[in-house]
Design a protein around this motif. Structure first.
Motif, mmCIF file in Angstrom:
data_model
loop_
_atom_site.group_PDB
_atom_site.id
_atom_site.type_symbol
_atom_site.label_atom_id
_atom_site.label_comp_id
_atom_site.label_asym_id
_atom_site.label_seq_id
_atom_site.Cartn_x
_atom_site.Cartn_y
_atom_site.Cartn_z
ATOM 1 N N SER A 278 -3.892 -3.948 5.654
ATOM 2 C CA SER A 278 -3.203 -3.900 4.357
ATOM 3 C C SER A 278 -3.976 -3.006 3.400
ATOM 4 O O SER A 278 -5.190 -2.827 3.530
ATOM 5 N N ALA A 279 -3.241 -2.448 2.432
ATOM 6 C CA ALA A 279 -3.826 -1.511 1.463
ATOM 7 C C ALA A 279 -2.982 -1.540 0.192
ATOM 8 O O ALA A 279 -1.817 -1.941 0.215
ATOM 9 N N PRO A 280 -3.542 -1.096 -0.947
ATOM 10 C CA PRO A 280 -2.782 -1.097 -2.195
ATOM 11 C C PRO A 280 -1.519 -0.246 -2.099
ATOM 12 O O PRO A 280 -1.558 0.896 -1.641
ATOM 13 N N GLY A 281 -0.395 -0.827 -2.515
ATOM 14 C CA GLY A 281 0.872 -0.094 -2.470
ATOM 15 C C GLY A 281 1.736 -0.311 -3.693
ATOM 16 O O GLY A 281 2.891 0.136 -3.729
ATOM 17 N N THR A 282 1.205 -0.969 -4.712
ATOM 18 C CA THR A 282 2.008 -1.340 -5.873
ATOM 19 C C THR A 282 1.610 -0.526 -7.097
ATOM 20 O O THR A 282 0.424 -0.432 -7.436
ATOM 21 N N ASN A 283 2.615 0.067 -7.744
ATOM 22 C CA ASN A 283 2.402 0.779 -9.009
ATOM 23 C C ASN A 283 1.437 1.950 -8.840
ATOM 24 O O ASN A 283 0.527 2.154 -9.640
ATOM 25 N N ILE A 284 1.656 2.752 -7.790
ATOM 26 C CA ILE A 284 0.758 3.855 -7.449
ATOM 27 C C ILE A 284 1.257 5.157 -8.085
ATOM 28 O O ILE A 284 2.438 5.492 -7.996
ATOM 29 N N VAL A 285 0.354 5.901 -8.709
ATOM 30 C CA VAL A 285 0.704 7.175 -9.338
ATOM 31 C C VAL A 285 1.115 8.192 -8.269
ATOM 32 O O VAL A 285 0.498 8.287 -7.213
#
Length: 543
Positions: A278-285
């Motif tokens: 898993s990795a950050p995927g929310t509100n990404i520029v």
């Protein structure tokens, strides 16, 4: 107040930050010489942060025999020389998250980096400007995603090509980054035997590492789709980083599809444990495609050369390219690693989150986070260690060994557990400071050691027999001539006070007994009462 630009790249520990002062880039890695095939809506690589990355491209949408635009255009070149544009935004955003340099049109440097800012681009367009495949809709069922299959097959066929005008280190295709579902009405249900899963398996077997999105159907999803259910690829779930680099507040994103995959009936429960990471995927520029700015249109001769990084988006689509960039860093660090070894490195070094969802199969996998949150720094450190110690070729991804606990008083006791996923483990070995290998001590051995049968191991040392100062203990499980990925512990030597190398038998027995009780408590702690609450259990150790 510290401004990071976007938080995704420092949060996965690719770049450094005040929260994580050392990142993977500090080890001299940037993805240089590694090509990522972005399989998407095309990429506007004239964007300032993507300029100079294009090495090859292919328009698989045009390849489709029924596409009228393709017929009118007289077809497209299939030698890699065609450079697709992005009339949608999705592909350009994903490539930015994988490898944007952060440059602006005026030459200034922003902080909107991708995780591998020097990786190259192979631009494979499989989606139309509306984001779907040719003629894909909610009304007519589409048996398979023809353009996606053709694009993936083109990658496989051209994986070793020497691209015209590109230096030798930029030849070929190393990674597939696939943030895509089969059809707009696909809601899961694949068991990994569909053609889309099988072609991703084929790519992995042929040496191309595949990073693909888990999907955005949320916690009530009915399994995973064919672009997410491959048995061999690296399927990525999305977290919500709460717009902070620090990972302690991160949660699984509500939209991220959960596992497991549907059972394919092959008798191997491990390949149903998807997603893996898993990795950050929310509100990404996002890096802006030409279509995004309003005044820019590819069809009227415009390009994204004056665009910047604005707007935000969410989805497992946006978690996946961050992992693709980390894979590029790992490949740059150790070019001898196979795709399955790279997958195991990412899993082994991830930050564990959530309770185990299938403890009888694997005590670390969670249906939301997979094996945990990806850690770029830990992954490349392990890749470099394997390279420098000459162990890369000996790593068997099916052998598992994990540390559980370290105590040091009069005796150093390191406890862990090991098992084989496909067969038994022959022995667990350890060494101190790259010295000779020794066999560990065991407890809680089952009557018959077979696949998926864990057992406890112990490394028990006398600190007086170690020279004064810090020492590194390396432990792995072995079978035949292969072994698992290592675990490392730092211990303190007292130096020169002991009269013998070993530990007295009585003391050894006591240490093992205590360790068995401690490890057993880990199992007891996971037991729950029928109503789902934690059950209090009274127990005592008996002789």
């Amino acid at each position: 107040l510290v401004f990071y630009g976007d938080v995704q790249t420092p949060a996965v520990k690719a770049s450094n930050s005040s929260d994580y002062p050392v990142g993977a880039w500090d080890l001299g890695l940037s993805g240089s010489g590694i090509n990522i095939a972005m399989v998407d809506t095309g990429v506007d690589n004239e964007h300032p942060g993507l300029v100079g990355k294009f090495v090859a491209g292919y328009d698989a949408v045009c390849y489709v025999h029924s596409d009228p635009q393709c017929i009118l255009a007289g077809g497209r070149e299939d030698d890699g020389s065609f450079d697709p544009d992005d009339g949608n935004q999705h592909g350009t955003a994903c490539m930015g998250m994988a490898s944007a340099t952060g440059l602006e049109a005026d030459g200034t440097q922003s902080q909107f980096y991708g995780s591998a800012p020097d990786a190259g681009l192979v631009d494979v367009r499989i989606g139309t400007d509306v984001g779907a495949g040719p003629f894909e809709n909610y009304l007519l069922e589409q048996e398979f995603y023809e353009s996606a299959m053709n694009g993936l097959q083109w990658i496989i066929d051209h994986r070793d090509d020497a691209w015209p005008g590109v230096d030798e280190e930029g030849h070929g295709i190393d990674i597939i980054s696939l943030s895509w579902g089969i059809t707009s009405h696909e809601d899961g249900g694949s068991d990994g035997s569909d053609m889309h899963s099988r072609i991703l398996d084929e790519a992995m077997e042929l040496g191309i590492v595949v990073s693909n999105a888990a999907g955005n159907s949320g916690e009530d999803n009915d399994g995973l789709s064919g672009m997410s259910a491959s048995s061999l690829s690296i399927t990525v779930a999305a977290t919500d980083d709460k717009n902070t680099v620090n990972r302690t507040d991160d949660e699984i994103a509500g939209y991220s599809s959960r596992g497991p995959r549907k059972d394919n009936g092959d008798g191997n429960p491990l390949n149903e444990l998807i997603p893996e990471i898993s990795a950050p995927g929310t509100n990404i520029v996002q890096a802006e495609a030409c279509v995004t700015s309003g005044s820019c249109n590819n069809f009227l001769g415009g390009d994204a050369s004056e665009n910047t990084y604005t707007g935000r988006g969410s989805g497992t689509s946006y978690a996946t390219p961050a992992v693709s960039g980390i894979i590029a860093l790992v490949m740059e660090a150790n070019s001898e690693l196979t795709p399955l070894q790279i997958k195991e490195v990412l899993k082994h070094t991830s930050e564990i989150r959530g309770e185990p969802s299938a403890p009888d199969v694997d005590p670390y996998w969670n249906r939301e986070f997979g094996y945990g949150m990806v850690d770029a720094l830990a992954s490349v450190e392990l890749a470099i260690f394997l390279r420098d110690s000459g162990q890369t070729g000996s790593i068997d991804p099916t052998l598992q060994s994990h540390g559980l606990n370290l105590t040091q008083t009069d005796v150093i006791n390191i406890t862990g557990h090991a098992w084989g996923q496909a067969g038994s483990v022959d022995r667990v070995e350890y060494r101190v400071d790259s010295g000779p290998w020794h066999e560990a001590t065991y407890s809680d051995l089952p009557g018959e050691l077979g696949a998926l049968t864990p057992f406890l191991w112990h490394v028990i040392l006398d600190p007086r027999e170690l020279s004064e100062g810090q020492h590194i203990v390396e432990v792995h499980a072995s079978s035949g001539g292969s072994h698992s990925l290592p675990v490392f512990y730092e211990v303190t030597g007292e130096g020169g006070g002991g009269s013998s190398r070993g530990i007295p038998t009585a003391a050894l027995g006591l240490v093992v007994l205590v360790a068995m009780g401690w490890a057993g408590s880990l199992v007891l702690a996971r037991m729950r009462s029928p109503d789902g609450e934690e059950a209090a259990i009274d127990a005592e150790l008996v002789d």
